[in-house]
Design an enzyme around this catalytic site. Structure first.
Site, mmCIF file in Angstrom:
data_model
loop_
_atom_site.group_PDB
_atom_site.id
_atom_site.type_symbol
_atom_site.label_atom_id
_atom_site.label_comp_id
_atom_site.label_asym_id
_atom_site.label_seq_id
_atom_site.Cartn_x
_atom_site.Cartn_y
_atom_site.Cartn_z
ATOM 1 N N ASN A 10 -3.053 -7.860 -7.194
ATOM 2 C CA ASN A 10 -3.707 -7.296 -8.378
ATOM 3 C C ASN A 10 -2.966 -6.009 -8.732
ATOM 4 O O ASN A 10 -3.183 -4.980 -8.104
ATOM 5 C CB ASN A 10 -5.186 -7.031 -8.051
ATOM 6 C CG ASN A 10 -5.912 -6.348 -9.191
ATOM 7 O OD1 ASN A 10 -5.373 -6.211 -10.290
ATOM 8 N ND2 ASN A 10 -7.145 -5.923 -8.930
ATOM 9 N N LYS A 12 -3.272 -4.203 -11.213
ATOM 10 C CA LYS A 12 -4.113 -3.276 -11.994
ATOM 11 C C LYS A 12 -3.314 -2.783 -13.209
ATOM 12 O O LYS A 12 -2.601 -3.592 -13.805
ATOM 13 C CB LYS A 12 -4.636 -2.152 -11.095
ATOM 14 C CG LYS A 12 -5.338 -2.726 -9.859
ATOM 15 C CD LYS A 12 -6.148 -1.764 -9.077
ATOM 16 C CE LYS A 12 -6.810 -2.471 -7.901
ATOM 17 N NZ LYS A 12 -7.649 -1.616 -7.097
ATOM 18 N N HIS A 95 -14.145 -7.559 -10.912
ATOM 19 C CA HIS A 95 -13.576 -6.524 -10.035
ATOM 20 C C HIS A 95 -14.456 -5.284 -10.096
ATOM 21 O O HIS A 95 -15.017 -4.961 -11.147
ATOM 22 C CB HIS A 95 -12.143 -6.197 -10.467
ATOM 23 C CG HIS A 95 -11.436 -5.353 -9.461
ATOM 24 N ND1 HIS A 95 -11.618 -3.991 -9.389
ATOM 25 C CD2 HIS A 95 -10.602 -5.676 -8.450
ATOM 26 C CE1 HIS A 95 -10.902 -3.515 -8.385
ATOM 27 N NE2 HIS A 95 -10.276 -4.527 -7.793
ATOM 28 N N GLU A 97 -13.809 -2.302 -10.339
ATOM 29 C CA GLU A 97 -13.420 -1.333 -11.378
ATOM 30 C C GLU A 97 -13.995 -1.749 -12.736
ATOM 31 O O GLU A 97 -14.346 -0.891 -13.551
ATOM 32 C CB GLU A 97 -11.887 -1.191 -11.412
ATOM 33 C CG GLU A 97 -11.396 -0.402 -10.209
ATOM 34 C CD GLU A 97 -10.013 -0.786 -9.708
ATOM 35 O OE1 GLU A 97 -9.248 -1.410 -10.445
ATOM 36 O OE2 GLU A 97 -9.714 -0.449 -8.539
ATOM 37 N N GLU A 167 -14.629 -7.459 -1.776
ATOM 38 C CA GLU A 167 -13.947 -6.177 -1.835
ATOM 39 C C GLU A 167 -14.970 -5.041 -1.716
ATOM 40 O O GLU A 167 -15.581 -4.652 -2.729
ATOM 41 C CB GLU A 167 -13.200 -6.033 -3.163
ATOM 42 C CG GLU A 167 -12.141 -7.086 -3.378
ATOM 43 C CD GLU A 167 -11.050 -6.619 -4.344
ATOM 44 O OE1 GLU A 167 -9.892 -6.920 -4.070
ATOM 45 O OE2 GLU A 167 -11.366 -5.929 -5.326
ATOM 46 N N GLY A 173 -8.507 1.089 -2.623
ATOM 47 C CA GLY A 173 -7.570 2.156 -2.963
ATOM 48 C C GLY A 173 -7.795 3.439 -2.195
ATOM 49 O O GLY A 173 -7.237 4.484 -2.525
ATOM 50 N N SER A 213 -7.530 -1.974 0.333
ATOM 51 C CA SER A 213 -6.513 -1.294 1.145
ATOM 52 C C SER A 213 -5.836 -2.199 2.174
ATOM 53 O O SER A 213 -5.527 -1.767 3.283
ATOM 54 C CB SER A 213 -7.108 -0.052 1.816
ATOM 55 O OG SER A 213 -7.546 0.870 0.836
HETATM 56 C C1 G2H Z 1 -9.018 -3.750 -4.288
HETATM 57 C C2 G2H Z 1 -7.583 -4.023 -4.093
HETATM 58 C C3 G2H Z 1 -7.112 -5.094 -5.041
HETATM 59 P P1 G2H Z 1 -6.285 -1.945 -3.087
HETATM 60 O O1 G2H Z 1 -9.254 -3.362 -5.641
HETATM 61 O O2 G2H Z 1 -8.076 -5.745 -5.818
HETATM 62 O O3 G2H Z 1 -6.847 -2.835 -4.314
HETATM 63 O O4 G2H Z 1 -5.536 -2.894 -2.178
HETATM 64 O O5 G2H Z 1 -5.375 -0.926 -3.720
HETATM 65 O O6 G2H Z 1 -7.454 -1.317 -2.397
#
Ligand code: G2H
Length: 250
Positions: A10, A12, A95, A97, A167, A173, A213
């Protein structure tokens, strides 16, 4: 039944140049990737088509969002029918976000899921609790509440088009990953919920991936868990270490 391991990237709202996007595609195109893993990358909407052109054919491309309508006066929105027409097979929905920054409710996410399925798209459906909710022991309740709305609008045979991404919001993040035990516990609860709310066959077949993460240092341990069927990767999907994450089962 064996569930095919799934790794999504992703991106983003990154990177913000076509040159950087090309460099990411080149890294993936040149890599030795585990052919048993389904790999999907989700660039920003503006880059969906160039990415689809540039990326090797065994990697699929996903949108990061879509709207509930197929056309009309909805300035700035992405039509699921247009995604289908463009040959984009996946869309990420729900998601955190989108839920927190853009105020999307579970009902709206379910409506979007319905609209995407109606166009034949596959959906990466994200669910997860906040730190406050985890500390109040509400993880199962929150995640099941998010899934419940989708269960209401999806037919049993359509679950093969859905990958659930767990998630935890506190791990997104932040560099703070759920432990493999925490991920396994919630994934197993999600599977149990699917068995009771949909069917044991759907529970057994649906891929439940972890996001928050994920990096080259924690992916192998997370991948050993029986109910962790892959990852949705944010920050690390923009780096060469994404290849190690794709190959976590090898
Ligand atoms: C969680 C993830 C990907 P990250 O949002 O969807 O992002 O790995 O940066 O935490």
């Amino acid at each position: 039944m064996t569930r095919q391991f799934f790794v999504g990237g992703n991106f983003k709202m990154n990177p913000s140049s076509l040159e950087a996007k090309k460099a990411l595609c080149t890294i993936l195109n040149d890599a030795d990737l585990d052919q048993n893993t389904e790999v999907v990358i989700a660039p920003p909407a503006l880059y969906l088509l160039p990415t689809q052109e540039l990326i090797r054919k065994d990697i699929k491309v996903s949108a990061q969002n879509c709207y509930v309508k197929t056309s009309g006066a909805y300035t700035g929105e992405i039509s699921p029918a247009a995604l289908k027409d463009a040959g984009i097979p996946y869309v990420i929905l729900g998601h955190s976000e989108r839920r927190t920054i853009f105020g999307e409710s579970s009902e709206f996410v379910a409506e979007k899921t319905r609209a995407a399925l109606d166009q034949g798209l596959s959906v990466i459906l994200c669910v997860g609790e906040t730190l406050e909710q985890r500390e109040a022991n509400q993880t199962s309740e929150v995640v099941e509440g998010q899934l419940k709305e989708v269960v209401k609008v999806v037919k049993e045979e359509e679950w093969s088009k859905i990958v659930i991404a767990y998630e935890p919001v506190w791990a997104i993040g932040t560099g703070r990953t759920a432990t493999s035990a925490q991920a396994q516990e919630t994934h197993a609860e999600i599977r149990k919920y699917l068995a009771s709310a949909v069917s044991s066959a759907v529970a057994e077949a649906t891929r439940i991936i972890y996001g928050g993460s994920v990096n080259k240092g924690n992916c192998r341990e997370l991948a050993t868990q029986p109910d962790v069927d892959g990852f949705l990767v944010g920050g690390a999907s923009l780096k060469a270490e994404f290849i190690e994450i794709i190959n976590a089962k090898r």
